[in-house]
Scaffold this motif. Sequence first.
Motif, PDB file in Angstrom:
ATOM      1  N   PRO A 115      30.960  16.257   1.498  1.00  0.00           N
ATOM      2  CA  PRO A 115      31.879  16.536   0.399  1.00  0.00           C
ATOM      3  C   PRO A 115      31.221  17.469  -0.625  1.00  0.00           C
ATOM      4  CG  PRO A 115      31.840  14.203   0.892  1.00  0.00           C
ATOM      5  CD  PRO A 115      30.722  14.835   1.670  1.00  0.00           C
ATOM      6  N   ALA A 116      32.016  18.302  -1.263  1.00  0.00           N
ATOM      7  CA  ALA A 116      31.489  19.344  -2.145  1.00  0.00           C
ATOM      8  C   ALA A 116      30.812  18.811  -3.402  1.00  0.00           C
ATOM      9  CB  ALA A 116      32.603  20.309  -2.525  1.00  0.00           C
ATOM     10  N   THR A 117      31.340  17.764  -4.005  1.00  0.00           N
ATOM     11  CA  THR A 117      30.833  17.365  -5.320  1.00  0.00           C
ATOM     12  C   THR A 117      30.291  15.938  -5.375  1.00  0.00           C
ATOM     13  OG1 THR A 117      33.049  16.655  -5.965  1.00  0.00           O
ATOM     14  CG2 THR A 117      32.417  18.928  -6.504  1.00  0.00           C
ATOM     15  N   ARG A 118      30.101  15.304  -4.219  1.00  0.00           N
ATOM     16  CA  ARG A 118      29.622  13.923  -4.205  1.00  0.00           C
ATOM     17  C   ARG A 118      29.030  13.598  -2.843  1.00  0.00           C
ATOM     18  NH1 ARG A 118      33.032  11.538  -0.893  1.00  0.00           N
ATOM     19  NH2 ARG A 118      35.161  12.301  -0.737  1.00  0.00           N
ATOM     20  N   ALA A 119      28.407  12.436  -2.764  1.00  0.00           N
ATOM     21  CA  ALA A 119      27.905  11.964  -1.474  1.00  0.00           C
ATOM     22  C   ALA A 119      29.070  11.457  -0.629  1.00  0.00           C
ATOM     23  CB  ALA A 119      26.894  10.844  -1.681  1.00  0.00           C
ATOM     24  N   ALA A 120      28.903  11.463   0.671  1.00  0.00           N
ATOM     25  CA  ALA A 120      29.924  10.934   1.575  1.00  0.00           C
ATOM     26  C   ALA A 120      30.054   9.423   1.384  1.00  0.00           C
ATOM     27  CB  ALA A 120      29.561  11.249   3.015  1.00  0.00           C
ATOM     28  N   ASN A 121      31.218   8.875   1.703  1.00  0.00           N
ATOM     29  CA  ASN A 121      31.414   7.432   1.628  1.00  0.00           C
ATOM     30  C   ASN A 121      31.521   6.849   3.044  1.00  0.00           C
ATOM     31  OD1 ASN A 121      34.178   7.639   2.536  1.00  0.00           O
ATOM     32  ND2 ASN A 121      34.777   8.148   0.434  1.00  0.00           N
ATOM     33  N   PHE A 122      31.607   5.527   3.115  1.00  0.00           N
ATOM     34  CA  PHE A 122      31.618   4.858   4.409  1.00  0.00           C
ATOM     35  C   PHE A 122      32.799   5.294   5.277  1.00  0.00           C
ATOM     36  CE2 PHE A 122      32.851   1.307   7.202  1.00  0.00           C
ATOM     37  CZ  PHE A 122      31.712   1.234   7.982  1.00  0.00           C
ATOM     38  N   GLN A 123      33.980   5.400   4.692  1.00  0.00           N
ATOM     39  CA  GLN A 123      35.170   5.762   5.469  1.00  0.00           C
ATOM     40  C   GLN A 123      34.995   7.133   6.128  1.00  0.00           C
ATOM     41  OE1 GLN A 123      35.247   4.539   2.347  1.00  0.00           O
ATOM     42  NE2 GLN A 123      36.220   2.567   2.675  1.00  0.00           N
ATOM     43  N   GLU A 124      34.357   8.061   5.442  1.00  0.00           N
ATOM     44  CA  GLU A 124      34.165   9.407   5.984  1.00  0.00           C
ATOM     45  C   GLU A 124      33.100   9.442   7.080  1.00  0.00           C
ATOM     46  OE1 GLU A 124      35.161  12.017   2.011  1.00  0.00           O
ATOM     47  OE2 GLU A 124      33.215  11.029   2.173  1.00  0.00           O
ATOM     48  N   THR A 125      32.141   8.560   7.005  1.00  0.00           N
ATOM     49  CA  THR A 125      31.031   8.571   7.965  1.00  0.00           C
ATOM     50  C   THR A 125      31.242   7.613   9.134  1.00  0.00           C
ATOM     51  OG1 THR A 125      29.795   6.847   6.781  1.00  0.00           O
ATOM     52  CG2 THR A 125      29.400   9.138   6.124  1.00  0.00           C
ATOM     53  N   ALA A 126      32.250   6.744   9.050  1.00  0.00           N
ATOM     54  CA  ALA A 126      32.427   5.664  10.024  1.00  0.00           C
ATOM     55  C   ALA A 126      32.827   6.169  11.407  1.00  0.00           C
ATOM     56  CB  ALA A 126      33.467   4.670   9.521  1.00  0.00           C
ATOM     57  N   PHE A 127      32.272   5.517  12.425  1.00  0.00           N
ATOM     58  CA  PHE A 127      32.590   5.775  13.823  1.00  0.00           C
ATOM     59  C   PHE A 127      32.430   4.462  14.583  1.00  0.00           C
ATOM     60  CE2 PHE A 127      28.099   6.262  13.318  1.00  0.00           C
ATOM     61  CZ  PHE A 127      27.536   5.737  14.470  1.00  0.00           C
ATOM     62  N   GLU A 128      32.976   4.391  15.798  1.00  0.00           N
ATOM     63  CA  GLU A 128      32.973   3.157  16.592  1.00  0.00           C
ATOM     64  C   GLU A 128      31.920   3.208  17.699  1.00  0.00           C
ATOM     65  OE1 GLU A 128      34.923   0.281  16.566  1.00  0.00           O
ATOM     66  OE2 GLU A 128      35.974   0.897  14.742  1.00  0.00           O
ATOM     67  N   ILE A 129      31.252   2.080  17.890  1.00  0.00           N
ATOM     68  CA  ILE A 129      30.382   1.854  19.050  1.00  0.00           C
ATOM     69  C   ILE A 129      31.117   0.826  19.903  1.00  0.00           C
ATOM     70  CG2 ILE A 129      28.195   0.892  19.859  1.00  0.00           C
ATOM     71  CD1 ILE A 129      27.787   3.516  18.425  1.00  0.00           C
ATOM     72  N   GLN A 130      31.332   1.153  21.187  1.00  0.00           N
ATOM     73  CA  GLN A 130      32.065   0.243  22.066  1.00  0.00           C
ATOM     74  C   GLN A 130      31.374   0.124  23.418  1.00  0.00           C
ATOM     75  OE1 GLN A 130      36.095   1.727  22.067  1.00  0.00           O
ATOM     76  NE2 GLN A 130      36.555   0.723  20.152  1.00  0.00           N
ATOM     77  N   GLY A 131      30.157  -0.421  23.409  1.00  0.00           N
ATOM     78  CA  GLY A 131      29.485  -0.788  24.640  1.00  0.00           C
ATOM     79  C   GLY A 131      28.844   0.320  25.433  1.00  0.00           C
ATOM     80  N   LYS A 132      29.094   1.560  25.092  1.00  0.00           N
ATOM     81  CA  LYS A 132      28.516   2.656  25.860  1.00  0.00           C
ATOM     82  C   LYS A 132      27.452   3.361  25.037  1.00  0.00           C
ATOM     83  CE  LYS A 132      32.633   3.602  28.564  1.00  0.00           C
ATOM     84  NZ  LYS A 132      33.666   4.562  28.895  1.00  0.00           N
ATOM     85  N   SER A 133      26.375   3.719  25.708  1.00  0.00           N
ATOM     86  CA  SER A 133      25.344   4.517  25.054  1.00  0.00           C
ATOM     87  C   SER A 133      25.862   5.914  24.842  1.00  0.00           C
ATOM     88  CB  SER A 133      24.087   4.556  25.926  1.00  0.00           C
ATOM     89  OG  SER A 133      23.565   3.263  26.078  1.00  0.00           O
ATOM     90  N   LYS A 134      25.491   6.508  23.718  1.00  0.00           N
ATOM     91  CA  LYS A 134      25.893   7.878  23.478  1.00  0.00           C
ATOM     92  C   LYS A 134      24.901   8.560  22.562  1.00  0.00           C
ATOM     93  CE  LYS A 134      29.435   6.655  20.059  1.00  0.00           C
ATOM     94  NZ  LYS A 134      30.828   6.845  19.693  1.00  0.00           N
ATOM     95  N   ILE A 135      25.055   9.877  22.484  1.00  0.00           N
ATOM     96  CA  ILE A 135      24.239  10.693  21.593  1.00  0.00           C
ATOM     97  C   ILE A 135      25.088  11.016  20.369  1.00  0.00           C
ATOM     98  CG2 ILE A 135      23.056  12.900  21.301  1.00  0.00           C
ATOM     99  CD1 ILE A 135      22.423  12.751  24.320  1.00  0.00           C
ATOM    100  N   ILE A 136      24.542  10.745  19.192  1.00  0.00           N
ATOM    101  CA  ILE A 136      25.258  10.972  17.942  1.00  0.00           C
ATOM    102  C   ILE A 136      24.579  12.132  17.213  1.00  0.00           C
ATOM    103  CG2 ILE A 136      25.919   9.935  15.736  1.00  0.00           C
ATOM    104  CD1 ILE A 136      25.491   7.175  17.311  1.00  0.00           C
ATOM    105  N   PRO A 137      25.230  13.310  17.174  1.00  0.00           N
ATOM    106  CA  PRO A 137      24.618  14.459  16.503  1.00  0.00           C
ATOM    107  C   PRO A 137      24.799  14.388  14.988  1.00  0.00           C
ATOM    108  CG  PRO A 137      26.704  15.111  17.463  1.00  0.00           C
ATOM    109  CD  PRO A 137      26.490  13.650  17.820  1.00  0.00           C
ATOM    110  N   ILE A 138      23.726  14.639  14.267  1.00  0.00           N
ATOM    111  CA  ILE A 138      23.783  14.706  12.805  1.00  0.00           C
ATOM    112  C   ILE A 138      22.991  15.933  12.364  1.00  0.00           C
ATOM    113  CG2 ILE A 138      23.183  13.605  10.610  1.00  0.00           C
ATOM    114  CD1 ILE A 138      23.524  10.907  11.994  1.00  0.00           C
ATOM    115  N   ARG A 139      23.675  16.808  11.642  1.00  0.00           N
ATOM    116  CA  ARG A 139      23.065  18.036  11.146  1.00  0.00           C
ATOM    117  C   ARG A 139      22.714  17.839   9.684  1.00  0.00           C
ATOM    118  NH1 ARG A 139      23.349  23.141   9.158  1.00  0.00           N
ATOM    119  NH2 ARG A 139      22.818  24.830  10.584  1.00  0.00           N
TER     120      ARG A 139
END
Length: 141
Positions: A115-139
């Motif tokens: 976000p331009a003028t603040r830190a991100a919040n939980f709702q914006e960063t949230a994603f689901e883990i459902q039993g499968k391994s995966k690669i999560i890219p973060i820049r």
Amino acid sequence: MKLIYTATFAFFLFSSFVLSINSKQTLLISNLENKTGKLFIGWYSSKETFAGKNPEFKKEVDVRNLSEISIPFDDIPDGKYGISIYLDENNNGKMDLNFLGIPKEKYGFSNNVFPATRAANFQETAFEIQGKSKIIPIRLK
């Protein structure tokens, strides 16, 4: 007949156990720009833990002259998570900010939200883990 009920119950019990096995997740963190320091990584499962900076899972990883790094997290249970990362370049154990409150060190969030003028919040960063391994890219920014 009792044997059939027992076998059916055992099957469903085993199935539910198998479906709840934790998985390995790997963060692929990029844009380190060959900097040196320590990455502080936190996994959060709610807006309360995210806001309070009280992670369910965390790691501190030394980096030196890398442009990207893969960091595994084993045994992550299924659920909803948000990830926050910062690179402590001067090893003082905190995110350094300028006089306006803008980070002076690299940072990033899951879903690569900035976000331009603040830190991100939980709702914006949230994603689901459902039993499968995966690669999560973060820049990092």
